[in-house]
Design an enzyme around this catalytic site. Sequence first.
Site, PDB file in Angstrom:
ATOM      1  N   ALA A   1     -55.035  24.555  37.374  1.00  0.00           N
ATOM      2  CA  ALA A   1     -55.302  25.515  38.452  1.00  0.00           C
ATOM      3  C   ALA A   1     -55.873  24.807  39.684  1.00  0.00           C
ATOM      4  O   ALA A   1     -55.554  25.153  40.823  1.00  0.00           O
ATOM      5  CB  ALA A   1     -56.271  26.585  37.966  1.00  0.00           C
ATOM      6  N   GLU A   2     -56.705  23.795  39.429  1.00  0.00           N
ATOM      7  CA  GLU A   2     -57.295  23.046  40.537  1.00  0.00           C
ATOM      8  C   GLU A   2     -56.206  22.249  41.262  1.00  0.00           C
ATOM      9  O   GLU A   2     -56.160  22.182  42.493  1.00  0.00           O
ATOM     10  CB  GLU A   2     -58.386  22.110  39.986  1.00  0.00           C
TER      11      GLU A   2
ATOM     12  N   LYS B   1     -33.981   0.979  24.184  1.00  0.00           N
ATOM     13  CA  LYS B   1     -32.808   1.350  24.987  1.00  0.00           C
ATOM     14  C   LYS B   1     -32.804   2.873  25.088  1.00  0.00           C
ATOM     15  O   LYS B   1     -32.441   3.584  24.165  1.00  0.00           O
ATOM     16  CB  LYS B   1     -31.517   0.846  24.357  1.00  0.00           C
TER      17      LYS B   1
ATOM     18  N   SER C   1     -24.393  -3.648  33.950  1.00  0.00           N
ATOM     19  CA  SER C   1     -24.656  -3.071  32.627  1.00  0.00           C
ATOM     20  C   SER C   1     -24.913  -4.241  31.675  1.00  0.00           C
ATOM     21  O   SER C   1     -24.856  -5.392  32.079  1.00  0.00           O
ATOM     22  CB  SER C   1     -23.482  -2.222  32.170  1.00  0.00           C
TER      23      SER C   1
ATOM     24  N   LYS D   1     -34.236  -9.190  26.279  1.00  0.00           N
ATOM     25  CA  LYS D   1     -34.043  -9.905  27.541  1.00  0.00           C
ATOM     26  C   LYS D   1     -34.792 -11.220  27.473  1.00  0.00           C
ATOM     27  O   LYS D   1     -35.941 -11.255  26.995  1.00  0.00           O
ATOM     28  CB  LYS D   1     -34.597  -9.068  28.707  1.00  0.00           C
TER      29      LYS D   1
HETATM   30  S1  IVH Z   1     -31.331  -3.389  31.513  1.00  0.00           S
HETATM   31  C1  IVH Z   1     -29.109  -6.185  34.048  1.00  0.00           C
HETATM   32  N1  IVH Z   1     -32.958  -2.139  29.908  1.00  0.00           N
HETATM   33  O1  IVH Z   1     -28.381   0.920  29.214  1.00  0.00           O
HETATM   34  C2  IVH Z   1     -29.591  -5.299  33.010  1.00  0.00           C
HETATM   35  N2  IVH Z   1     -30.922  -1.079  30.469  1.00  0.00           N
HETATM   36  O2  IVH Z   1     -25.691  -1.065  30.189  1.00  0.00           O
HETATM   37  C3  IVH Z   1     -29.514  -3.887  33.394  1.00  0.00           C
HETATM   38  N3  IVH Z   1     -30.668   1.156  29.469  1.00  0.00           N
HETATM   39  O3  IVH Z   1     -26.819   1.944  31.904  1.00  0.00           O
HETATM   40  C4  IVH Z   1     -29.885  -2.908  32.361  1.00  0.00           C
HETATM   41  N4  IVH Z   1     -32.598   1.189  28.420  1.00  0.00           N
HETATM   42  O4  IVH Z   1     -29.183   2.638  31.988  1.00  0.00           O
HETATM   43  C5  IVH Z   1     -31.778  -2.106  30.540  1.00  0.00           C
HETATM   44  N5  IVH Z   1     -34.546  -1.146  28.514  1.00  0.00           N
HETATM   45  C6  IVH Z   1     -33.363  -1.104  29.156  1.00  0.00           C
HETATM   46  C7  IVH Z   1     -32.512   0.004  29.061  1.00  0.00           C
HETATM   47  C8  IVH Z   1     -31.283  -0.022  29.731  1.00  0.00           C
HETATM   48  C9  IVH Z   1     -31.498   1.860  28.688  1.00  0.00           C
HETATM   49  C10 IVH Z   1     -29.340   1.621  29.914  1.00  0.00           C
HETATM   50  C11 IVH Z   1     -29.064   1.413  31.354  1.00  0.00           C
HETATM   51  C12 IVH Z   1     -27.640   0.931  31.434  1.00  0.00           C
HETATM   52  C13 IVH Z   1     -27.286   0.660  30.022  1.00  0.00           C
HETATM   53  C14 IVH Z   1     -26.955  -0.785  29.845  1.00  0.00           C
END
Ligand code: IVH
Length: 709
Positions: A56-57, A143, A104, A327
């Site tokens: 509410a605040e 992911k 991607s 990664k």
């Molecule tokens: S990295 C260069 N990290 O998965 C790397 N993607 O093709 C770019 N996604 O459409 C993506 N979780 O939307 C990355 N922890 C994550 C992710 C992620 C979901 C999706 C992203 C992309 C697809 C990868």
Amino acid sequence: MSHPDLFGELPPGDPANSSALISTVSPVHKAAQLRGLLHHHTHAYYTLDAPEIPDAEYDRLFRELQAIESAHPELVTPDSPTQRVGGKVLDAFAAVRHRVPMLSIRTETDTEASGAEAFDARIRKELGLTDSEPPVRYVAELKFDGLAMSLRYENGVLVQAATRGDGETGEEVTANIRTIGQIPLRLPPDAPAVLEVRGEVYMRRDDFEALNERQRQRIAAGIKGEKTFVNPRNAAAGAVRQLDSGIAAERPLSFFAYGLGDITPAEQGGPQWTTHFDMLQQLKVWGFPVAEQTACVQGAAGLVAFHQRMAAERDALPYDIDGVVYKVNDLALQARLGFVTREPRWAVAHKYPAQEEMTTVLAIDVQVGRTGKLTPVAKLAPVFVGGVTVTNATLHNELEARRKDVRVGDTVIVRRAGDVIPEVVSVVLDRRPAHAAQFTMMTHCPVCGSLAEREEGEADHRCTGGLFCSAQRKQAIWHFAHRRAMDIEGLGDKLVDQLVDSGQVKTLADLYHLKLHNLANMERMAEKSAVNLLEALEKSKQTTLGRFLFSLGIRHVGEATAKELARHFGQLEAIMLASEEALLQVPDVGPVVAHSIRTFFDQPHNREVVQALREAGIQWPEGEALAPTEMPLSGITVVLTGTLQSMGRDEAKEKLEALGAKVAGSVSKKTHYVVAGAEAGSKLDKAKELGVPVLDDAGLAVLLTGEKP
Ligand code: IVH
């Protein structure tokens, strides 16, 4: 609590500084101050999940800012929290050319641990690492199952949000993205002049369920053009691509950051990160949600462990993930590895098996339960989901079947997560065949043809046939024979089906009149097992009043209640004659249970069943009604855990209860003793934490003498 003007926003050439005004605080100042406060509280609420002020605040501050802005439209800034509510209606989305392409990632289709090992092996090979060199460091992320988004900040203000599109060009969806509370509209002053944050827009499962429920209501109300969504991803994508940002604002979205696009270079004063992990930490500091599961791990073993850990955690997450992402952590190594076509070599997505699949409804059957409950069950074209082949999904009752509006012939989304029973999540309405009829519960029992009724205020229909209904009779017999009821070993489901279907057993008492030749005719019944069964039946005749009462299958009378009744009244006749008021005197017996017991014994055929069973020779030591306080362990609550040496847990429970103790399933401050055997787990920990005395086998032996150790 201090209310900082968070990032020191003060507009240039503030008139309040230059001229003497009547009001002490100018609207310019006030608006800036309110924006600062609201930014702070939005972050606390949506991103940190730790609100500092009541809703509410917050609303009051928000309305105050709205009032100033509507009086002075020139004061509206693109990062004002009022811009989150949406309202603008577009004809089309503008195209946005990504300054840094949105790539991607390659997907590892091998869902086993070997998928992670293969990725690590590839990275080591590309980097020319020998076996003796140390493991590569990775960041392991979830992911998320949503859609990729690029958020562009210039001088700390969100100026543009764009979808991925084809990776080169996306669509401008800024107005819709501003409605996401977790996305900062403004960054602290130490953020670089240009910053593109990339991440995933998604919808939480609970938000998805609520949205679909609302959609169903709209459809039911006849609102045109409304539909339900097949899954949270689809709902999130629909919300992001809404031309009317007012509608987008009604669809709760969330966000996780996982990467970068365009950014002020280090040489021009941009950040000097050397690892992906440091970058994520900084994004978090600037107010972006970063999943807490994100971890730094080493080598293939670290990746495999993460994959396995998240597989176990997956079902408990409030949102969907379809895998994990690995990664290479070191940004210099990332640069060395580079790209192949449109995918970086330094990252991979490692999937999990799907938890949702599409299938079709072949039929909706109605099953009859022990107490006559009619349950609609969707018979599905077999589909492999969540690790098993699913062919059935319960629709619970007519209301639920109608709420989801599942029809024969429909294409449906089936979900099975963890050990949870499979469920129909939603219907793909686009694929509904013409003339598919809405489900209605039948008016008569599908097994015996008796009237099916739904009591007022109840969701379930019930067959009124009672033991006349063979489906109920079969289940009544299974229940009667159960280990915790009359304990008739060898009387399994299949045999009961045959005995009932062949007409040899019509009532419970008929069981005790079975002869060897009756059993010998049954399928898969060797003479030895027939003899054993007859012995088991004979043995079961010596029982206790509690077991006997439980075995009758009176609605709402579980094992514990049956024991309480036996203890309180001592004699069956007393229970059969007891008024509802008298029954209410029994611990744990409330009005619903009392009514159910009274109704049961008011039915002549139930009294006949009892009579016939007693005539067949069932007996128990009848006792005097014992007031609970008169027993040696009355008032004592015991919890059993772990594997005992001296006896099984069931036996210990029975003995303790015979002495008046209550045996509970969980430890609380009210527990008097915890009896812990080998491999006792959390209950033992809890006992220690609460200071509840812990007994071993010897302690239990003392307790069973009626002494309190
Ligand atoms: S990295 C260069 N990290 O998965 C790397 N993607 O093709 C770019 N996604 O459409 C993506 N979780 O939307 C990355 N922890 C994550 C992710 C992620 C979901 C999706 C992203 C992309 C697809 C990868």
